[in-house]
Design an enzyme around this catalytic site. Structure first.
Site, PDB file in Angstrom:
ATOM      1  N   SER A 263      43.255  54.841  57.623  1.00  0.00           N
ATOM      2  CA  SER A 263      42.331  53.707  57.694  1.00  0.00           C
ATOM      3  C   SER A 263      42.807  52.712  58.735  1.00  0.00           C
ATOM      4  O   SER A 263      44.004  52.634  59.038  1.00  0.00           O
ATOM      5  CB  SER A 263      42.249  52.998  56.344  1.00  0.00           C
ATOM      6  OG  SER A 263      43.409  52.199  56.127  1.00  0.00           O
ATOM      7  N   ASP A 264      41.886  51.932  59.284  1.00  0.00           N
ATOM      8  CA  ASP A 264      42.312  50.769  60.048  1.00  0.00           C
ATOM      9  C   ASP A 264      42.954  49.790  59.065  1.00  0.00           C
ATOM     10  O   ASP A 264      42.765  49.879  57.846  1.00  0.00           O
ATOM     11  CB  ASP A 264      41.133  50.122  60.781  1.00  0.00           C
ATOM     12  CG  ASP A 264      41.569  49.413  62.054  1.00  0.00           C
ATOM     13  OD1 ASP A 264      42.750  49.029  62.149  1.00  0.00           O
ATOM     14  OD2 ASP A 264      40.728  49.233  62.961  1.00  0.00           O
ATOM     15  N   CYS A 265      43.706  48.851  59.583  1.00  0.00           N
ATOM     16  CA  CYS A 265      44.600  48.072  58.721  1.00  0.00           C
ATOM     17  C   CYS A 265      43.845  47.091  57.835  1.00  0.00           C
ATOM     18  O   CYS A 265      43.089  46.249  58.330  1.00  0.00           O
ATOM     19  CB  CYS A 265      45.643  47.375  59.583  1.00  0.00           C
ATOM     20  SG  CYS A 265      46.689  48.590  60.416  1.00  0.00           S
ATOM     21  N   ALA A 267      41.450  47.858  55.975  1.00  0.00           N
ATOM     22  CA  ALA A 267      40.026  48.191  55.904  1.00  0.00           C
ATOM     23  C   ALA A 267      39.594  48.581  54.499  1.00  0.00           C
ATOM     24  O   ALA A 267      38.426  48.397  54.136  1.00  0.00           O
ATOM     25  CB  ALA A 267      39.693  49.321  56.885  1.00  0.00           C
TER      26      ALA A 267
END
Length: 721
Positions: A263-265, A267
């Site tokens: 995942s993006d941070c 997210a």
């Protein structure tokens, strides 16, 4: 003789089959080992390994590991490393081989730094081998602050350069990874920064499969990228990190991806915080894991035990999520001591090595784009007086971009200029203007000094304080995005005052990672150079090019519009009116454009041989250099399909080549265009090879009225399918 040939063919086939069997055998062996390791973990240990900060598991001999490391254009945020040009500048090189070499250099330095860090027991963030790069999002709107991290606005260019970078980062061993690359941000992610945590995007199926996904598919199927990062936003109502459609149906089932998804941070926190997609952290954990996510950058997965207790997940779901992660660490050779891994021997002598410094200089040379030249360039090294203005001329920060490392050497623009001129040349420098705000008073000695010199070089533009990711661009009122593309009044006012008094002999050098309004600047300046964020050797490269030691060969990977007034709304994700494919006007400098010292003409484009179904289309063109310098020309091929301009792109890039042409010479360039690039994406997202008349244009920029007005040469060939 025939027996010898038959024996040779059989031997080669045996070796190839043997290699495939060996690779398959190694994978199967490690696959069994990964499952054994997972089976020996407790539930709490399994949960701990699903977050980027993965702690040690002592009884299994597993050391701590943080999955978060950056390698966008060099090992990032981890101390000393070679700083290569920002990706938007690498996009301007149109050079796959160069980008692959850079990826290999970054991986070499990453391995060396990792080996030293392990000896220090440094297991911190950015000290690992899983680099969350490259960013292959499409720079669909020039106001997006993070557009500088991409290779530009075209899916083919982004896909080809991104694939080259992945191959460089990951190495060429049949099983082991030099480092692990990551394709981000999947998908339909390109600003605005301020709404990325709650935006729900509903692109048409045509836009999704024509613009937003092709480059990711290339990195998966051709680059064999090890990881994919899901984006913050929603697509069709689902957060990207919780979208079964994106992560499982398309990425894994349709494209055959077998690496891990991160995942993006933070997210996953957006699932219930920003998107209101679910109500609790436990539900967010379940949604992500069920959709196909493997590792979270963040801490929401600490609620995973609650998801198990509530019956939202089973332990088998954790096992499935863990398997690709364990496999990645086995392929890196770092989960446990592995003497078979071929990348264990790199030492710190590789970091900022002379070879990597030379590569950074070559990349910066190829990246800078000459947009205007009325004959003032190249400058004479024996010029008597020269004045350099602008705070960016002497500040290394203007070379860096974002996600950068820290080199032990930087060549600023001022240093590069001074190092080229005669020792008898009088060179002076002043910052001349405030980079961000209006000038503080009317008394400015830098105006007089610029007017008194034979030539004034004015360094203008942006830096990472004004554009970039939210939280980094601290001087941006719009979280790193740029609402307009004009430069601050202090910069333009200085240029206007110098022009009014000096009259001419002004060279403007522009810094930045996105288009700039050049309508007035191009009128005031005799020459305009787009230098981007060229990395540690930016000054040396600028000196090479301004004084003629090298020839300009960079080409724009994005369209420079005249203004933003005619652009669609920033948060409108339809491609209508965007990029060279759909912009019918408002173009200042077209995609693919750039000047050199000399001019190349294109003639005699023709289809070579018969057109055969299912085989590449071969087209050749004659390129002629009438000048007295060698030119490295970026020849570009664009297709217009039977439905061009009727919902389909007016033109699409289907190939490009860097061609070196000696002075007063002609060369033939051959393009072999695979059938897939001739297909037209339909309204339902499917692709179809249409029957009818096609036009292939090969030239020095995207075909459009503005290209013709700028005198860009091209040659066309028509054919029927």
């Amino acid at each position: 003789m025939k027996d010898c040939l038959r024996l040779l063919v059989c031997s080669v086939a045996f070796l190839l089959i043997g290699g495939i069997h060996a690779q398959t055998g190694k994978y199967d062996q490690m696959s069994r080992h990964a499952k054994e390791i997972i089976a020996r973990m407790t539930v709490s240990e399994k949960i701990s390994q699903l977050m980027n900060e993965s702690p040690a598991i002592e009884h299994l001999g597993i050391k701590p590991y943080d999955w978060w490391s950056e390698g966008l254009h060099g090992v990032g945020r981890d101390g000393r490393a070679t700083v290569f040009p920002q990706p938007i500048a690498l996009g301007a090189t149109f050079d796959e081989a160069l980008v692959r070499e850079i990826g290999d250099a970054v991986a070499t330095e990453g391995r060396a730094k990792f080996n030293v860090a392990r000896k220090l027991k440094n297991y911190s963030r950015n000290a690992g081998l899983t680099f969350w790069s490259p960013n292959v999002n499409i720079f669909r709107d020039l106001r997006w602050g993070r557009g500088m991290e991409t290779y530009g606005e075209d899916p083919l260019l982004s896909g080809m350069l991104g694939t080259a970078y992945v191959r460089g980062l990951q190495g060429d061993d049949a099983f082991y990874l030099k480092t692990g690359a990551c394709a981000k941000h999947y998908a339909v992610h390109s600003g605005p920064e301020g709404t990325r945590h709650e935006a729900d995007i509903h692109p048409s199926r045509r836009d999704l499969f024509e613009t937003y996904l092709p480059q990711f598919k290339m990195l998966v199927q051709q680059g064999r990228v090890e990881a994919v990062m899901s984006a913050y936003n929603r697509v069709y109502g689902e957060p990207c990190g919780g979208s079964k459609y994106l992560l499982t149906d398309i990425l894994r089932k349709s494209w055959g991806f077998n690496g891990h998804i991160v995942s993006d941070c933070d997210a996953i926190n957006d699932f219930y915080g920003g998107h209101r997609y679910v109500k609790t952290p436990e539900e967010a954990c379940a949604a992500a894991i069920k959709a196909g996510l493997n590792v979270e950058c963040g801490h929401t997965f600490k609620a995973m035990q609650g998801a198990l207790d509530q019956g939202l997940l089973a332990e088998a779901d954790l096992d499935r999520a863990l398997f690709p992660l364990v496999m990645t660490r086995l392929k890196l050779g770092i989960l446990e001591p592995d003497s078979a891994c071929p990348y264990n021997s790199y030492d710190e002598s590789e970091i900022c090595s002379p070879a990597h410094t030379a590569l950074a200089l070559r990349a910066a040379d190829e990246a800078m784009v000459l947009l205007k030249n009325n004959g003032i360039l190249p400058l004479d090294k024996n010029i008597r007086t020269l004045f350099v203005a602008g705070p960016g001329a002497s500040d290394a920060f203007y070379l860096m971009g974002n996600y950068f490392g820290l080199s032990n050497r930087y060549s600023t623009y001022l240093q590069g200029i001074v190092s080229r001129v005669s020792s008898g040349t009088s060179v002076n420098f002043r910052p001349a203007f405030m980079q961000i705000t209006e000038e503080l008073n009317d008394m400015n000695w830098a105006v007089n000094e610029a007017c008194a010199a034979e030539v004034a070089i004015v360094v203008m533009g942006n830096n990472g304080n004004m554009e970039g990711e939210e939280g980094e661009a601290i001087a941006s009122a719009s979280r790193g995005d740029r609402v307009g593309i004009g430069l601050p009044a202090s910069q333009l006012n200085y240029l206007r005052r110098v022009k009014a008094r000096k009259g001419g002999r002004i060279v403007v050098v522009l810094t930045g990672g996105s288009p700039i309004d050049l309508r007035e600047i191009s009128k005031l300046a005799d020459a305009v150079v787009m230098a981007w964020y060229p990395g540690q050797e930016g000054g040396e490269a600028l000196g090479d090019l301004l004084f003629g030691d090298k020839n300009f060969s960079g080409r724009l990977p994005i369209t420079f519009p005249a203004d933003v007034d005619s652009l669609p709304a920033f948060d409108d994700y339809s491609m209508n009116g965007r990029t060279y494919k759909y912009m019918s006007g408002n173009v200042m400098y077209p995609f693919g454009y750039g000047l050199s010292y000399g001019r190349v003409t294109y003639t005699d484009a023709r289809v070579v041989g018969r057109i055969k179904k299912g085989e590449p289309l071969a087209v050749e063109v004659v390129l002629t250099n009438n000048g007295d310098r060698t030119i490295d020309e970026v020849a570009q091929a664009y297709i217009a399909t039977p439905t061009a301009g009727k919902g389909s792109p007016m033109a699409s890039l289907v190939g490009f080549r860097r061609v070196s042409i000696p002075p007063k010479s002609s060369v033939k360039a051959v393009f072999k265009i695979v059938p897939e690039r001739l297909m037209t994406v339909q309204s339902d997202g499917s692709s179809k090879l249409l029957k009818g008349n096609y036009t292939l244009t090969i030239g020095g920029a995207a075909p459009c009225e503005r290209s013709e007005a700028l005198g860009v040469s091209s040659s066309k060939v028509q054919f029927k399918l």
